[in-house]
Scaffold this motif. Structure first.
Motif, PDB file in Angstrom:
ATOM      1  N   ALA A   2       0.836  -1.201   0.000  1.00 34.42           N
ATOM      2  CA  ALA A   2       0.000   0.000   0.000  1.00 34.42           C
ATOM      3  C   ALA A   2       0.871   1.252   0.000  1.00 34.42           C
ATOM      4  O   ALA A   2       1.921   1.287   0.616  1.00 34.42           O
ATOM      5  CB  ALA A   2      -0.898   0.004   1.230  1.00 34.42           C
ATOM      6  N   THR A   3       0.406   2.263  -0.703  1.00 31.58           N
ATOM      7  CA  THR A   3       1.092   3.547  -0.719  1.00 31.58           C
ATOM      8  C   THR A   3       0.565   4.400   0.418  1.00 31.58           C
ATOM      9  O   THR A   3      -0.644   4.483   0.631  1.00 31.58           O
ATOM     10  CB  THR A   3       0.845   4.276  -2.054  1.00 31.58           C
ATOM     11  OG1 THR A   3       1.303   3.451  -3.113  1.00 31.58           O
ATOM     12  CG2 THR A   3       1.565   5.603  -2.093  1.00 31.58           C
ATOM     13  N   ILE A   4       1.471   5.028   1.143  1.00 34.56           N
ATOM     14  CA  ILE A   4       1.086   5.893   2.255  1.00 34.56           C
ATOM     15  C   ILE A   4       1.013   7.322   1.739  1.00 34.56           C
ATOM     16  O   ILE A   4       1.949   7.824   1.127  1.00 34.56           O
ATOM     17  CB  ILE A   4       2.101   5.804   3.410  1.00 34.56           C
ATOM     18  CG1 ILE A   4       2.140   4.386   3.957  1.00 34.56           C
ATOM     19  CG2 ILE A   4       1.764   6.806   4.497  1.00 34.56           C
ATOM     20  CD1 ILE A   4       3.221   4.154   4.982  1.00 34.56           C
ATOM     21  N   GLN A   5      -0.124   7.963   1.945  1.00 32.99           N
ATOM     22  CA  GLN A   5      -0.314   9.352   1.549  1.00 32.99           C
ATOM     23  C   GLN A   5       0.026  10.240   2.741  1.00 32.99           C
ATOM     24  O   GLN A   5      -0.568  10.107   3.802  1.00 32.99           O
ATOM     25  CB  GLN A   5      -1.767   9.588   1.106  1.00 32.99           C
ATOM     26  CG  GLN A   5      -2.057  10.988   0.657  1.00 32.99           C
ATOM     27  CD  GLN A   5      -1.337  11.366  -0.635  1.00 32.99           C
ATOM     28  OE1 GLN A   5      -1.052  10.508  -1.454  1.00 32.99           O
ATOM     29  NE2 GLN A   5      -1.039  12.621  -0.789  1.00 32.99           N
ATOM     30  N   ILE A   6       0.990  11.113   2.572  1.00 32.16           N
ATOM     31  CA  ILE A   6       1.405  12.025   3.635  1.00 32.16           C
ATOM     32  C   ILE A   6       0.555  13.296   3.552  1.00 32.16           C
ATOM     33  O   ILE A   6       0.439  13.898   2.498  1.00 32.16           O
ATOM     34  CB  ILE A   6       2.893  12.410   3.491  1.00 32.16           C
ATOM     35  CG1 ILE A   6       3.784  11.194   3.374  1.00 32.16           C
ATOM     36  CG2 ILE A   6       3.316  13.349   4.609  1.00 32.16           C
ATOM     37  CD1 ILE A   6       4.273  10.592   4.635  1.00 32.16           C
ATOM     38  N   GLN A   7      -0.011  13.676   4.673  1.00 31.66           N
ATOM     39  CA  GLN A   7      -0.804  14.899   4.742  1.00 31.66           C
ATOM     40  C   GLN A   7       0.013  15.976   5.454  1.00 31.66           C
ATOM     41  O   GLN A   7       0.677  15.699   6.443  1.00 31.66           O
ATOM     42  CB  GLN A   7      -2.097  14.655   5.521  1.00 31.66           C
ATOM     43  CG  GLN A   7      -3.022  13.683   4.861  1.00 31.66           C
ATOM     44  CD  GLN A   7      -3.596  14.237   3.558  1.00 31.66           C
ATOM     45  OE1 GLN A   7      -3.853  15.418   3.423  1.00 31.66           O
ATOM     46  NE2 GLN A   7      -3.789  13.356   2.595  1.00 31.66           N
ATOM     47  N   HIS A   8      -0.046  17.174   4.944  1.00 28.17           N
ATOM     48  CA  HIS A   8       0.606  18.317   5.572  1.00 28.17           C
ATOM     49  C   HIS A   8      -0.491  19.293   5.977  1.00 28.17           C
ATOM     50  O   HIS A   8      -0.959  20.085   5.166  1.00 28.17           O
ATOM     51  CB  HIS A   8       1.623  18.942   4.615  1.00 28.17           C
ATOM     52  CG  HIS A   8       2.776  18.040   4.354  1.00 28.17           C
ATOM     53  ND1 HIS A   8       3.852  17.935   5.202  1.00 28.17           N
ATOM     54  CD2 HIS A   8       3.007  17.157   3.353  1.00 28.17           C
ATOM     55  CE1 HIS A   8       4.693  17.049   4.732  1.00 28.17           C
ATOM     56  NE2 HIS A   8       4.203  16.551   3.611  1.00 28.17           N
ATOM     57  N   SER A   9      -0.881  19.219   7.226  1.00 35.15           N
ATOM     58  CA  SER A   9      -2.028  19.973   7.742  1.00 35.15           C
ATOM     59  C   SER A   9      -1.875  21.481   7.628  1.00 35.15           C
ATOM     60  O   SER A   9      -2.860  22.198   7.561  1.00 35.15           O
ATOM     61  CB  SER A   9      -2.266  19.631   9.213  1.00 35.15           C
ATOM     62  OG  SER A   9      -2.473  18.253   9.349  1.00 35.15           O
ATOM     63  N   TYR A  10      -0.639  21.970   7.616  1.00 33.14           N
ATOM     64  CA  TYR A  10      -0.414  23.405   7.633  1.00 33.14           C
ATOM     65  C   TYR A  10      -0.013  23.979   6.274  1.00 33.14           C
ATOM     66  O   TYR A  10       0.300  25.162   6.175  1.00 33.14           O
ATOM     67  CB  TYR A  10       0.663  23.759   8.659  1.00 33.14           C
ATOM     68  CG  TYR A  10       0.265  23.411  10.074  1.00 33.14           C
ATOM     69  CD1 TYR A  10      -0.674  24.169  10.758  1.00 33.14           C
ATOM     70  CD2 TYR A  10       0.825  22.323  10.727  1.00 33.14           C
ATOM     71  CE1 TYR A  10      -1.043  23.858  12.052  1.00 33.14           C
ATOM     72  CE2 TYR A  10       0.468  22.005  12.029  1.00 33.14           C
ATOM     73  CZ  TYR A  10      -0.465  22.769  12.683  1.00 33.14           C
ATOM     74  OH  TYR A  10      -0.830  22.463  13.966  1.00 33.14           O
ATOM     75  N   ILE A  11      -0.030  23.170   5.243  1.00 28.92           N
ATOM     76  CA  ILE A  11       0.403  23.608   3.917  1.00 28.92           C
ATOM     77  C   ILE A  11      -0.776  23.553   2.954  1.00 28.92           C
ATOM     78  O   ILE A  11      -1.569  22.622   2.995  1.00 28.92           O
ATOM     79  CB  ILE A  11       1.548  22.711   3.386  1.00 28.92           C
ATOM     80  CG1 ILE A  11       2.696  22.640   4.396  1.00 28.92           C
ATOM     81  CG2 ILE A  11       2.028  23.193   2.021  1.00 28.92           C
ATOM     82  CD1 ILE A  11       3.307  23.969   4.777  1.00 28.92           C
ATOM     83  N   GLU A  12      -0.868  24.569   2.096  1.00 24.46           N
ATOM     84  CA  GLU A  12      -1.909  24.574   1.080  1.00 24.46           C
ATOM     85  C   GLU A  12      -1.347  25.078  -0.240  1.00 24.46           C
ATOM     86  O   GLU A  12      -0.351  25.798  -0.267  1.00 24.46           O
ATOM     87  CB  GLU A  12      -3.102  25.439   1.496  1.00 24.46           C
ATOM     88  CG  GLU A  12      -2.815  26.921   1.535  1.00 24.46           C
ATOM     89  CD  GLU A  12      -4.024  27.740   1.941  1.00 24.46           C
ATOM     90  OE1 GLU A  12      -5.144  27.202   1.989  1.00 24.46           O
ATOM     91  OE2 GLU A  12      -3.837  28.936   2.231  1.00 24.46           O
ATOM     92  N   LYS A  13      -2.004  24.666  -1.305  1.00 27.70           N
ATOM     93  CA  LYS A  13      -1.693  25.151  -2.646  1.00 27.70           C
ATOM     94  C   LYS A  13      -3.012  25.602  -3.248  1.00 27.70           C
ATOM     95  O   LYS A  13      -3.886  24.801  -3.510  1.00 27.70           O
ATOM     96  CB  LYS A  13      -1.057  24.035  -3.474  1.00 27.70           C
ATOM     97  CG  LYS A  13       0.335  23.674  -3.001  1.00 27.70           C
ATOM     98  CD  LYS A  13       0.878  22.435  -3.671  1.00 27.70           C
ATOM     99  CE  LYS A  13       1.258  22.714  -5.097  1.00 27.70           C
ATOM    100  NZ  LYS A  13       1.930  21.557  -5.726  1.00 27.70           N
ATOM    101  N   ASN A  14      -3.140  26.914  -3.412  1.00 28.07           N
ATOM    102  CA  ASN A  14      -4.371  27.519  -3.899  1.00 28.07           C
ATOM    103  C   ASN A  14      -3.996  28.411  -5.083  1.00 28.07           C
ATOM    104  O   ASN A  14      -3.146  29.295  -4.935  1.00 28.07           O
ATOM    105  CB  ASN A  14      -4.991  28.343  -2.772  1.00 28.07           C
ATOM    106  CG  ASN A  14      -6.250  29.063  -3.166  1.00 28.07           C
ATOM    107  OD1 ASN A  14      -6.515  29.308  -4.342  1.00 28.07           O
ATOM    108  ND2 ASN A  14      -7.029  29.441  -2.168  1.00 28.07           N
ATOM    109  N   PRO A  15      -4.611  28.211  -6.245  1.00 34.18           N
ATOM    110  CA  PRO A  15      -4.269  29.025  -7.416  1.00 34.18           C
ATOM    111  C   PRO A  15      -4.408  30.535  -7.180  1.00 34.18           C
ATOM    112  O   PRO A  15      -3.761  31.326  -7.857  1.00 34.18           O
ATOM    113  CB  PRO A  15      -5.268  28.557  -8.481  1.00 34.18           C
ATOM    114  CG  PRO A  15      -5.740  27.234  -8.029  1.00 34.18           C
ATOM    115  CD  PRO A  15      -5.643  27.228  -6.531  1.00 34.18           C
TER     116      PRO A  15
END
Length: 78
Positions: A2-15
């Protein structure tokens, strides 16, 4: 495996923010700027003093995001 998806709670990418590049959520502080200062030799304490609007957790998440997405951030810094 299984691939583990890492979440970064404090990071965002918004156009609509900083051309869609990674920033600390709720701020206009780019992850690339944090990384650039860190790589130039600034300590964690100096970074926190220089960016008083971010918390230690946000700062460490920005650095963690960099190590998980090194190629992306390195392109921004090139």
């Amino acid at each position: 495996m299984a691939t583990i998806q890492i979440q970064h709670s404090y990071i965002e990418k918004n156009p609509a923010v900083y051309e869609g590049k990674a920033v600390i959520k709720g701020t206009r502080v780019p992850v690339a700027s944090i990384v650039n200062h860190y790589r130039s030799g600034m300590s964690i304490e100096e970074l926190l003093e220089g960016y008083p609007s971010i918390t230690p957790a946000q700062l460490f998440d920005a650095l963690s995001y960099y190590f998980d997405n090194k190629e992306e951030i390195d392109k921004e810094l090139a």
